[in-house]
Every structure is written in C-alpha cells, then in structure tokens.
Enzyme design. Sequence first.
Site, PDB file in Angstrom:
ATOM      1  N   HIS A   1      -9.189 -34.092  -6.890  1.00  0.00           N
ATOM      2  CA  HIS A   1      -8.879 -33.242  -8.256  1.00  0.00           C
ATOM      3  C   HIS A   1      -8.339 -33.672  -9.261  1.00  0.00           C
ATOM      4  CE1 HIS A   1      -5.385 -32.055  -6.214  1.00  0.00           C
ATOM      5  NE2 HIS A   1      -5.065 -31.384  -7.090  1.00  0.00           N
TER       6      HIS A   1
ATOM      7  N   HIS B   1      -5.369 -33.077 -10.955  1.00  0.00           N
ATOM      8  CA  HIS B   1      -4.207 -32.921 -11.283  1.00  0.00           C
ATOM      9  C   HIS B   1      -3.267 -34.331 -11.482  1.00  0.00           C
ATOM     10  CE1 HIS B   1      -3.649 -28.456  -9.866  1.00  0.00           C
ATOM     11  NE2 HIS B   1      -4.158 -28.532 -11.161  1.00  0.00           N
TER      12      HIS B   1
ATOM     13  N   ASP C   1      -0.663 -35.673 -10.612  1.00  0.00           N
ATOM     14  CA  ASP C   1       0.067 -36.154  -9.584  1.00  0.00           C
ATOM     15  C   ASP C   1      -0.934 -36.714  -8.402  1.00  0.00           C
ATOM     16  OD1 ASP C   1      -0.496 -33.497  -8.717  1.00  0.00           O
ATOM     17  OD2 ASP C   1       0.787 -33.520  -7.174  1.00  0.00           O
ATOM     18  N   HIS C   2      -2.187 -36.811  -8.704  1.00  0.00           N
ATOM     19  CA  HIS C   2      -3.325 -37.363  -7.789  1.00  0.00           C
ATOM     20  C   HIS C   2      -3.963 -38.533  -8.481  1.00  0.00           C
ATOM     21  CE1 HIS C   2      -3.074 -34.095  -4.871  1.00  0.00           C
ATOM     22  NE2 HIS C   2      -2.397 -33.677  -5.672  1.00  0.00           N
TER      23      HIS C   2
ATOM     24  N   HIS D   1      -7.938 -24.341  -5.224  1.00  0.00           N
ATOM     25  CA  HIS D   1      -6.721 -24.732  -5.935  1.00  0.00           C
ATOM     26  C   HIS D   1      -7.188 -25.151  -7.264  1.00  0.00           C
ATOM     27  CE1 HIS D   1      -2.842 -27.296  -6.317  1.00  0.00           C
ATOM     28  NE2 HIS D   1      -3.597 -28.058  -6.585  1.00  0.00           N
TER      29      HIS D   1
ATOM     30  N   ASP E   1      -5.166 -30.982  -1.994  1.00  0.00           N
ATOM     31  CA  ASP E   1      -4.352 -29.931  -2.167  1.00  0.00           C
ATOM     32  C   ASP E   1      -5.330 -28.670  -1.706  1.00  0.00           C
ATOM     33  OD1 ASP E   1      -2.348 -31.462  -3.168  1.00  0.00           O
ATOM     34  OD2 ASP E   1      -2.268 -30.626  -5.101  1.00  0.00           O
TER      35      ASP E   1
ATOM     36  N   HIS F   1       0.466 -33.811   0.348  1.00  0.00           N
ATOM     37  CA  HIS F   1       1.681 -33.438  -0.065  1.00  0.00           C
ATOM     38  C   HIS F   1       2.685 -33.351   1.474  1.00  0.00           C
ATOM     39  CE1 HIS F   1       2.052 -32.807  -4.392  1.00  0.00           C
ATOM     40  NE2 HIS F   1       0.763 -32.290  -4.181  1.00  0.00           N
TER      41      HIS F   1
HETATM   42 ZN   LIG Z   1      -3.172 -30.182  -7.135  1.00  0.00          ZN
END
Ligand SMILES: [Zn+2]
Length: 262
Positions: free
Chosen positions: A53, A55, A57-58, A111, A133, A171
Amino acid sequence: MLNISCLPALSDNYIWMLDNGSDALVVDPGEAVPVLAEIERRRLQLTAILLTHHHGDHVDGVPALTARDDVDVYGPTGSAATIPGVTCEVGDGAELELLGQRFEVIAVPGHTLDHIAYYGAQAGAGGALFCGDTLFSAGCGRLFEGTAVQMHASLQRLAALPDATAVCCAHEYTSSNLAFAVSVEPDNEVLARHRAACRVLRAADQPTLPTTLGLERQINPFLRCAVPTVVAKALAQGCVGDTELAVFTRLRLMKDGFQMLT
Ligand SMILES: [Zn+2]
C-alpha cells in the site's frame, strides 16, 4: 524453497526479504539502507520489490533501490500514478512468477483502499503471506481509509489460508496487540503462553514474527469474532448485535481507545 528473512527498519517496521541464494525480492522497503546492507552482505541480486500500500513507511526506500538496480516494482492497481517507481500494477487475483515461485495477489482493503497482500504457497516451509498493515500478530491494521465491513471481509479472506502459512506483517506491534487481546480474552491459555514467549523474544531484541495463521486463529481477537467469550466481551462494551461484523467493529473501536498499562 525460498529463504525468508526480516530486516528491521525505521522505528518498528519490518522489510521482508525472500531469496533463493542468488536473487532476492523485498516487500515494503520503507527505507533502502537495511536492504542494501543485506544484499551486499549476502551477495544477492535484488530483482523485485513488492508493495502492499501507499504509506511512506512502506514505499520510501523504492527510489534509492531502483536507482541502483534494474528492479521490477509491483504495486496496487492505480499506484503507478501515486507511488514513485511502480512499474507493474497488480490487482486481486493476479498471479506473479517471482524467484521461480508463484505468488497470488489478494485485495485486502480496509487500512487503506489500495491495500493488497501477496501469498506464496511455496514460499517458506508452509507458504507465506505478506500482508503489510492488514493482519498483525494478535491484531489488525487501523482503518485509515476503508470501512469495518471492508476490513472484516479482508481478514476473512486471509484467514481462509492454510494454518501453516507464515504471516509476515510489516510492524512489530505484537506486544501492544497482545495486551489488548488479553484484555478481551483473559482466560485464553494459548494467548497467555504466547505473550510470555513474545516477552522473552522482545527482551532479547528478537522479532516476534513471522507468526502463523494457525496460531493467529487461536490468539487474534479480530479473527475470533464468533467465539462466545469474545462476543460476550464485545456486547458488554456496547456492541450492537452479535454478528461477527458487529463484534469486529466493536473490537476495532475498543483497540483504538486501548491504553497499554504495562
Ligand atoms: Zn500503513
């Protein structure tokens, strides 16, 4: 069979790496440095990046990785316009051939609306799921874009995979998730034992992942919305109705407001 390893990144992310001894792919590289260090240390060739996805942090490590190597970057449908570096958009039901193994794409909105998961039946000993996530050990992702209806349906699709499936979450949220899970099911002995085992791992700075779907079915409240004690807990917390969806929706709200006391 492919080797599966996880590279800690940022504050609590994991970048999952699959390799066959010479070629490698990574899932959700939120930063490039841990990936570059590992492929150099093990003399691997990075050939593909899978993104679940949008975001940061990915995906934020993608540009530095594609600048260095000629890498195929797989992302959700529509992501070529929104995530820098995506070269192959893949949607629900897509089948990919990577590192000599077949992977299936499963759409798991909730999410985020674009969220997808990658499942490799031959990756690792019992198959592996890279779920970003969406599904965490003893928990699930927050609903930033999608609805509880979507997330519940997404989790049910993932829960239909075999027990032995290695669940590779993005995570290290297990400790706080387990605290919430114990508050929901204080008498679940499997859950209590797993929490004790995870405390030992975290004290040694070891990952609690991957988990397995078989274990998650026994400890993850979000996969246990039909279990009578979980239903009773949700009803006592104001759940409207005892359907699995109603229980899931209430559990998600309870988790959003949950403060870990340890
Ligand atoms: Zn995320």
